[in-house]
Design a protein around this motif. Structure first.
Motif, PDB file in Angstrom:
ATOM      1  N   MET A   1     -25.043  97.468 -81.671  1.00  0.00           N
ATOM      2  CA  MET A   1     -24.864  96.149 -81.721  1.00  0.00           C
ATOM      3  C   MET A   1     -23.960  95.781 -82.399  1.00  0.00           C
ATOM      4  O   MET A   1     -23.458  96.149 -83.504  1.00  0.00           O
ATOM      5  CB  MET A   1     -26.379  95.360 -82.071  1.00  0.00           C
ATOM      6  CG  MET A   1     -27.408  95.526 -81.182  1.00  0.00           C
ATOM      7  SD  MET A   1     -27.273  94.762 -79.798  1.00  0.00           S
ATOM      8  CE  MET A   1     -27.295  92.915 -80.146  1.00  0.00           C
ATOM      9  N   LYS A   2     -22.831  94.883 -81.985  1.00  0.00           N
ATOM     10  CA  LYS A   2     -21.807  94.314 -82.726  1.00  0.00           C
ATOM     11  C   LYS A   2     -22.041  93.133 -83.468  1.00  0.00           C
ATOM     12  O   LYS A   2     -23.095  92.254 -82.987  1.00  0.00           O
ATOM     13  CB  LYS A   2     -20.472  93.757 -81.837  1.00  0.00           C
ATOM     14  CG  LYS A   2     -20.104  95.248 -80.913  1.00  0.00           C
ATOM     15  CD  LYS A   2     -19.413  96.213 -81.748  1.00  0.00           C
ATOM     16  CE  LYS A   2     -18.823  97.400 -80.967  1.00  0.00           C
ATOM     17  NZ  LYS A   2     -18.233  98.495 -81.789  1.00  0.00           N
ATOM     18  N   SER A   3     -21.497  92.859 -84.648  1.00  0.00           N
ATOM     19  CA  SER A   3     -21.693  91.808 -85.495  1.00  0.00           C
ATOM     20  C   SER A   3     -20.526  91.301 -86.147  1.00  0.00           C
ATOM     21  O   SER A   3     -19.500  92.054 -86.144  1.00  0.00           O
ATOM     22  CB  SER A   3     -22.948  92.279 -86.307  1.00  0.00           C
ATOM     23  OG  SER A   3     -22.524  93.174 -87.456  1.00  0.00           O
ATOM     24  N   VAL A   4     -20.596  90.452 -87.132  1.00  0.00           N
ATOM     25  CA  VAL A   4     -19.521  90.029 -87.756  1.00  0.00           C
ATOM     26  C   VAL A   4     -19.107  91.181 -88.779  1.00  0.00           C
ATOM     27  O   VAL A   4     -17.931  91.365 -89.328  1.00  0.00           O
ATOM     28  CB  VAL A   4     -19.721  88.784 -88.652  1.00  0.00           C
ATOM     29  CG1 VAL A   4     -21.006  88.904 -89.834  1.00  0.00           C
ATOM     30  CG2 VAL A   4     -18.633  88.046 -89.359  1.00  0.00           C
ATOM     31  N   ARG A   5     -19.898  92.024 -89.128  1.00  0.00           N
ATOM     32  CA  ARG A   5     -19.601  92.990 -90.230  1.00  0.00           C
ATOM     33  C   ARG A   5     -19.085  94.051 -89.453  1.00  0.00           C
ATOM     34  O   ARG A   5     -18.294  94.908 -89.999  1.00  0.00           O
ATOM     35  CB  ARG A   5     -21.008  93.587 -90.604  1.00  0.00           C
ATOM     36  CG  ARG A   5     -21.709  92.824 -91.721  1.00  0.00           C
ATOM     37  CD  ARG A   5     -23.054  93.410 -92.302  1.00  0.00           C
ATOM     38  NE  ARG A   5     -23.949  93.508 -91.364  1.00  0.00           N
ATOM     39  CZ  ARG A   5     -24.996  92.803 -90.712  1.00  0.00           C
ATOM     40  NH1 ARG A   5     -24.957  91.537 -91.268  1.00  0.00           N
ATOM     41  NH2 ARG A   5     -25.818  92.985 -89.960  1.00  0.00           N
ATOM     42  N   SER A   6     -19.075  94.159 -88.184  1.00  0.00           N
ATOM     43  CA  SER A   6     -18.306  95.364 -87.292  1.00  0.00           C
ATOM     44  C   SER A   6     -16.828  94.970 -86.894  1.00  0.00           C
ATOM     45  O   SER A   6     -15.948  95.957 -86.553  1.00  0.00           O
ATOM     46  CB  SER A   6     -19.000  95.868 -86.151  1.00  0.00           C
ATOM     47  OG  SER A   6     -19.254  94.660 -85.199  1.00  0.00           O
TER      48      SER A   6
ATOM     49  N   ARG B   1     -14.193  87.063 -88.400  1.00  0.00           N
ATOM     50  CA  ARG B   1     -14.915  87.700 -89.545  1.00  0.00           C
ATOM     51  C   ARG B   1     -15.214  86.422 -90.537  1.00  0.00           C
ATOM     52  O   ARG B   1     -16.114  86.739 -91.521  1.00  0.00           O
ATOM     53  CB  ARG B   1     -13.716  88.434 -90.339  1.00  0.00           C
ATOM     54  CG  ARG B   1     -13.473  89.600 -89.500  1.00  0.00           C
ATOM     55  CD  ARG B   1     -12.603  90.507 -90.293  1.00  0.00           C
ATOM     56  NE  ARG B   1     -11.128  89.971 -90.568  1.00  0.00           N
ATOM     57  CZ  ARG B   1     -10.212  90.492 -91.116  1.00  0.00           C
ATOM     58  NH1 ARG B   1     -10.173  91.755 -91.782  1.00  0.00           N
ATOM     59  NH2 ARG B   1      -9.059  89.933 -91.146  1.00  0.00           N
TER      60      ARG B   1
ATOM     61  N   GLU C   1     -21.887  81.809 -79.882  1.00  0.00           N
ATOM     62  CA  GLU C   1     -22.311  83.281 -79.939  1.00  0.00           C
ATOM     63  C   GLU C   1     -21.791  84.007 -78.899  1.00  0.00           C
ATOM     64  O   GLU C   1     -21.850  85.370 -78.892  1.00  0.00           O
ATOM     65  CB  GLU C   1     -23.710  83.428 -80.220  1.00  0.00           C
ATOM     66  CG  GLU C   1     -24.106  82.805 -81.699  1.00  0.00           C
ATOM     67  CD  GLU C   1     -25.324  82.984 -81.865  1.00  0.00           C
ATOM     68  OE1 GLU C   1     -26.096  83.402 -81.084  1.00  0.00           O
ATOM     69  OE2 GLU C   1     -25.907  82.773 -83.185  1.00  0.00           O
ATOM     70  N   THR C   2     -21.719  83.583 -77.553  1.00  0.00           N
ATOM     71  CA  THR C   2     -21.594  84.186 -76.357  1.00  0.00           C
ATOM     72  C   THR C   2     -20.414  83.641 -75.583  1.00  0.00           C
ATOM     73  O   THR C   2     -20.282  82.067 -75.788  1.00  0.00           O
ATOM     74  CB  THR C   2     -22.611  84.354 -75.413  1.00  0.00           C
ATOM     75  OG1 THR C   2     -23.239  83.105 -74.958  1.00  0.00           O
ATOM     76  CG2 THR C   2     -23.735  85.088 -76.188  1.00  0.00           C
TER      77      THR C   2
ATOM     78  N   ASP D   1     -21.408  88.592 -76.021  1.00  0.00           N
ATOM     79  CA  ASP D   1     -21.486  88.619 -77.444  1.00  0.00           C
ATOM     80  C   ASP D   1     -19.957  88.416 -77.961  1.00  0.00           C
ATOM     81  O   ASP D   1     -19.135  89.285 -77.453  1.00  0.00           O
ATOM     82  CB  ASP D   1     -21.982  89.489 -78.135  1.00  0.00           C
ATOM     83  CG  ASP D   1     -22.374  89.417 -79.664  1.00  0.00           C
ATOM     84  OD1 ASP D   1     -21.464  88.931 -80.313  1.00  0.00           O
ATOM     85  OD2 ASP D   1     -23.454  89.258 -80.099  1.00  0.00           O
TER      86      ASP D   1
ATOM     87  N   PHE E   1     -18.675  88.962 -80.837  1.00  0.00           N
ATOM     88  CA  PHE E   1     -18.253  90.074 -81.561  1.00  0.00           C
ATOM     89  C   PHE E   1     -17.912  91.319 -80.828  1.00  0.00           C
ATOM     90  O   PHE E   1     -17.458  92.282 -81.354  1.00  0.00           O
ATOM     91  CB  PHE E   1     -19.233  90.402 -82.603  1.00  0.00           C
ATOM     92  CG  PHE E   1     -19.543  89.129 -83.549  1.00  0.00           C
ATOM     93  CD1 PHE E   1     -18.443  88.883 -84.431  1.00  0.00           C
ATOM     94  CD2 PHE E   1     -20.696  88.519 -83.746  1.00  0.00           C
ATOM     95  CE1 PHE E   1     -18.594  87.751 -85.195  1.00  0.00           C
ATOM     96  CE2 PHE E   1     -20.844  87.437 -84.332  1.00  0.00           C
ATOM     97  CZ  PHE E   1     -19.749  87.025 -85.415  1.00  0.00           C
TER      98      PHE E   1
END
Length: 236
Positions: free
Chosen positions: A1-6, A115, A121-122, A132, A134
């Motif tokens: 899963m992609k996220s702000v951290r990735s 970031r 979100e989508t 998504d 991200f």
């Protein structure tokens, strides 16, 4: 899963593939841009023009994600085709390379702003459906790898970075899941990951660099293993 951290690491992966594609494209002269590619009916100039317009569209999507203000990114299929045809015909090799470099830089800046957080979100895409935000860096990385291959130069799939190839497999699976005409697939990477499309009726197994050519362009590498006949995949 992609996220702000990735995002930060995904941008590093994207930067590498963008640099490799740019090195190939910047080396082409006008006569070479007119040569056919692995995209039926498209010359190298068409492929580069498409990469320019795709970067611009993704910049709009990334901006929409951050600001929350809807920004239409993609014209109709007919309008996109006409614009690519016009751009490919009017720009020289040097001008196309410069346009791509400029579009890549603008996209990188827009993606970096993810970031700081997003308002949406989508966002919608033509072939992968609602995605998504991200995952946008991975979507661009996939476009670069696949179309770098389509240029039909000396560059090969295995020259892409491992992280980039995995991102591209993820995006190819998303595209297939979003298309109702996709066959059922159970995709097994010998490195450990598995993906399922639909009912998973056909099992295909291989290393990353064997799976991606099939999922992206139906190219069967010698190490790819599968149950029965391989099904046809929808084009994108």
């Amino acid at each position: 899963m992609k996220s702000v951290r990735s995002v930060a690491s995904d941008l590093g992966v994207l930067e590498r593939e963008a640099g490799m594609a740019m090195a190939t494209i910047a080396s082409l002269v006008d006569d070479e841009l007119g040569k056919p590619t692995r995209c039926e009916g498209w010359t190298r100039a068409h492929v580069v023009a498409h990469l320019v317009r795709d970067a611009e569209a993704l910049t709009h999507l990334a901006t929409w994600a951050v600001t929350g203000e809807e920004t239409p990114a993609y014209a109709s299929a007919e309008e996109r085709a006409a614009d690519i045809e016009r751009t490919a015909a009017e720009l020289s090799a040097r001008q196309l390379a410069a346009a791509l470099d400029r579009a890549d830089r603008q996209l990188a800046e827009a993606l970096a702003r993810l970031r700081s957080g997003v308002a949406v979100e989508t966002v919608p895409t033509p072939f992968a459906g609602e995605i998504d935000v991200f995952a946008l860096p991975a979507l661009r990385t996939t476009e670069l790898i696949v179309h770098h291959h389509d240029l039909d130069t000396t560059w090969q799939w295995h020259e892409a970075g491992t992280d980039a190839i995995v991102d591209a497999i993820d995006i190819c699976v998303l595209r297939l899941r979003a298309n109702p005409d996709s066959p059922g697939l159970h995709v097994v990477a010998r490195e450990g990951e598995e993906w399922t499309v639909g009912d998973g009726a056909t099992r295909i197994e291989g290393y990353y660099e064997e799976l991606l050519p099939f999922l992206a362009r139906e190219e069967v590498e010698s190490g790819l293993r599968h149950d029965g006949d391989l099904p046809a995949l929808p084009r994108w």
